[in-house]
Write a protein that holds these residues in place. Structure first.
Motif, PDB file in Angstrom:
ATOM      1  N   VAL A 177     -91.267 109.372  76.174  1.00 33.10           N
ATOM      2  CA  VAL A 177     -91.146 108.815  77.406  1.00 33.10           C
ATOM      3  C   VAL A 177     -89.978 108.064  77.559  1.00 33.10           C
ATOM      4  CG1 VAL A 177     -92.285 107.172  79.266  1.00 33.10           C
ATOM      5  CG2 VAL A 177     -93.716 108.568  77.658  1.00 33.10           C
ATOM      6  N   HIS A 190     -95.854 108.172  73.566  1.00 32.18           N
ATOM      7  CA  HIS A 190     -97.082 108.152  73.917  1.00 32.18           C
ATOM      8  C   HIS A 190     -98.151 108.981  72.994  1.00 32.18           C
ATOM      9  CE1 HIS A 190    -100.502 108.666  77.445  1.00 32.18           C
ATOM     10  NE2 HIS A 190    -101.026 107.770  76.442  1.00 32.18           N
ATOM     11  N   GLU A 192    -101.227 110.494  73.146  1.00 31.44           N
ATOM     12  CA  GLU A 192    -101.955 110.966  74.127  1.00 31.44           C
ATOM     13  C   GLU A 192    -103.508 111.050  73.910  1.00 31.44           C
ATOM     14  OE1 GLU A 192     -98.821 113.010  76.904  1.00 31.44           O
ATOM     15  OE2 GLU A 192    -100.197 114.253  76.144  1.00 31.44           O
ATOM     16  N   ASP A 195    -104.826 107.157  73.504  1.00 33.60           N
ATOM     17  CA  ASP A 195    -104.342 106.155  74.306  1.00 33.60           C
ATOM     18  C   ASP A 195    -103.392 105.152  73.647  1.00 33.60           C
ATOM     19  OD1 ASP A 195    -105.383 107.384  76.491  1.00 33.60           O
ATOM     20  OD2 ASP A 195    -107.360 106.660  76.423  1.00 33.60           O
ATOM     21  N   LEU A 197     -99.575 103.672  72.853  1.00 27.93           N
ATOM     22  CA  LEU A 197     -98.215 103.761  72.981  1.00 27.93           C
ATOM     23  C   LEU A 197     -97.159 102.855  72.064  1.00 27.93           C
ATOM     24  CD1 LEU A 197     -96.122 104.968  75.369  1.00 27.93           C
ATOM     25  CD2 LEU A 197     -96.251 102.726  76.460  1.00 27.93           C
ATOM     26  N   ARG A 233     -92.650 102.368  85.015  1.00 27.39           N
ATOM     27  CA  ARG A 233     -93.008 103.937  84.623  1.00 27.39           C
ATOM     28  C   ARG A 233     -94.001 103.678  83.645  1.00 27.39           C
ATOM     29  NH1 ARG A 233     -90.012 108.922  81.657  1.00 27.39           N
ATOM     30  NH2 ARG A 233     -91.812 110.567  82.114  1.00 27.39           N
ATOM     31  N   LEU A 237     -98.738 104.346  83.109  1.00 31.97           N
ATOM     32  CA  LEU A 237     -99.253 104.972  82.099  1.00 31.97           C
ATOM     33  C   LEU A 237    -100.848 104.306  82.084  1.00 31.97           C
ATOM     34  CD1 LEU A 237     -96.826 105.592  79.314  1.00 31.97           C
ATOM     35  CD2 LEU A 237     -97.583 107.225  80.940  1.00 31.97           C
TER      36      LEU A 237
END
Length: 341
Positions: A177, A190, A192, A195, A197, A233, A237
């Motif tokens: 990101v 991230h 994914e 969950d 970061l 940004r 998320l």
């Protein structure tokens, strides 16, 4: 995830964070930050590291020993993805590559900066710094000290990432990101499938990252504006668990991103008010000396004054973009003054 207080490096230990993720604290000798948190993510073809730490023998022993404590050999590392090119993050990436044969990846914008740094010899670097500081109206003593500072350049990356790219991490989904501001190519990562970061220096739980312009008087970039947009940004998320490069892990990265944005908007308001009180244009050095830092300006070492000036320049540039400040180019130095409303 439980929020904890910041602990000195001596109290830090490698940790199993669950879900195939581990953290290893790596010291930054002589730096008040204390340490970088290097993360290892499990894959069937060897762990991938997020950052690597400062290039120093003590840091190398801490990284290698910390991985061993967690049951990993540095020789088995598949690759290092660097959140940004600064030496406390990218410094040991080259050493890891030598030991493991793995790859180094970073965002393409920071990769371009690394190539630029490698292309400058010591004399060119010093001349660049000296000219920049003089145009800012710096004290001659500060010019001599700051211009002579030059950390070792980081290793050139093997792979370049763009926003949205997936890192080569078999069996997992680790997405880049792009979050410019602290550096042009800073990335968060991230995870994914969990969950989580990895925030690098972009979002930290207690302090805020340095946002500067170099050279100070560039008028074709707006790093603070980029940083504020990047905070928005990250906020989009959602309330992910944050694994930062410094301090401690914390929940709800979106809430902290909003706090940091408020901090900078308040700083911009105070700087605009300060300039509005002055009839005459001021040099960057004069403005930086009037701003509030974590200690009085006269107590800052020259290198810290140089960084403070970079941060002042970034805030002035954002105010200029917003139409609150204008620059006045003189023979000796660039000056700034408020725009009358």
């Amino acid at each position: 995830m439980r929020k904890t207080r910041r602990r000195p490096y001596a109290e830090q230990r490698p940790q199993d964070l669950g879900g195939g993720v581990w953290s290893v604290p790596v010291p930054i000798p002589g730096n008040p930050l204390g340490y970088t948190l290097v993360y290892a993510i499990e894959s069937p073809q060897g762990p991938v590291l997020v950052d690597a730490g400062w290039n120093h023998p003590d840091a190398w022993e801490a990284l290698r020993g910390g991985l061993a404590t967690l049951g990993m050999d540095v020789a088995s590392v598949r690759g290092v993805v660097v959140t940004h090119f600064h030496p406390d993050h990218a410094g040991l990436a080259g050493r890891v590559r030598e030991e493991s044969g793995g790859w180094i990846a970073m965002h393409e914008a920071d990769a371009a900066l690394v190539r630029l740094i490698h292309g400058l010899d010591a004399g060119e670097h010093e001349a660049f710094q000296t000219d920049m500081l003089k145009r800012a109206g710096a004290d001659p003593g500060d010019v001599r000290v700051v211009a002579a500072e030059r950390p070792l350049p980081p290793a050139r990356p093997d792979r370049e990432l763009a926003d949205g790219d997936l890192v080569d991490l078999p069996g997992r989904k680790l997405r880049a990101v792009h979050t410019p501001g602290h550096t042009p190519g800073h990335i968060c990562l991230h995870l994914e499938d969990a969950d989580r970061l990895f925030t690098g220096d972009h979002v930290l739980p207690d302090i805020t990252p340095h946002i500067g312009i170099y050279p100070y008087d560039r008028d074709d970039v707006d790093p603070l504006g980029d940083f504020l947009a990047s905070l928005d940004r990250v906020g989009e998320l959602g309330p992910l668990d944050a694994l930062p490069a410094h301090e401690w892990m914390f929940p709800d990265v979106a809430a902290r991103a909003a706090e940091i944005r408020h901090h900078h908007e308040d700083k911009l308001d105070r700087l605009a008010a300060l300039l509005a009180e002055r009839a005459e244009p001021l040099t960057l050095w004069e403005i930086a000396a009037m701003m509030t830092w974590n200690r009085p300006w006269e107590d800052l070492a020259p290198i810290l004054r140089g960084m403070a000036a970079g941060e002042a320049a970034a805030h002035l540039r954002t105010l200029e973009v917003r139409g609150s400040v204008r620059r006045v180019r003189g023979v000796d130095a660039v000056r700034f003054q408020a725009v009358e409303s």
